[in-house]
Scaffold this motif. Sequence first.
Motif: not given
Length: 243
Positions: A178-184, A219-226
């Motif tokens: 439950y800790s994604s890599t940047p690839e995900n 995730a936020i730094k990579m664009g997550s909105t949720n």
Amino acid sequence: MAAPAVESVAVTALRAVLHRVQRAAEQVGRRAEDVRVVAVGKTKPISLINQVYDAGHRCFGENYVQEIIEKAPQLPDDIDWHFIGHLQSNKVKPLLAAVPNLGVVEGVDNQKIANYLDREVSRIGRPPLKVFVQVNTSGEPSKSGVDPSDCVELVKHVKLACPNLEFSGLMTIGMPDYSSTPENFKALWDCRSEVCKVLGMAELQCELSMGMSNDFEQAIKMGSTNVRIGSTIFGPREYPNRR
């Protein structure tokens, strides 16, 4: 003069999460208001959810149909509920019947479940239901979600063949710990680019639901909105012996 009430552990944790969301967003030139925090109360009692609600939070999520249909009727009806993860077709009717304030289903992973949701929303006459298409970005057989290569076709089906559903974005659960890599996250970002290109959508019309307790800042730094935050707000999950 009475002493001020002591803030609950969950409320203190929520405030810390919101501060971290703001900081992560600002570091990449985004606004914190553009990131929705879904407080996931999986296995937690209503009393704890109420504490977070009383602190002003309104967006909550659950992973199990049985939990959300038990909790939602006992909680205020201005909560924006998210059902998160794989949804079985035989659970669609009880879910929609028990939770009229269901805001989003984050877990449409095949055409069959999209069709079931579409028909049931039409049958009960509620407004169109927002859905996120779930993408299996890690390629694990144990994870639900459509293969990235099939993402466009499923989104197209939701948009063109399910008039009672409102396609709102893509979601991924990520890696086993439950800790994604940047690839995900990159894979989901690429899926959005392809979806928007093929269907002629603006990227702002397609949210990205990625990031949980262990990785939401990345995730936020990579664009997550949720972002879907459970244990960091409510504490470790407690699993009773299930029959």
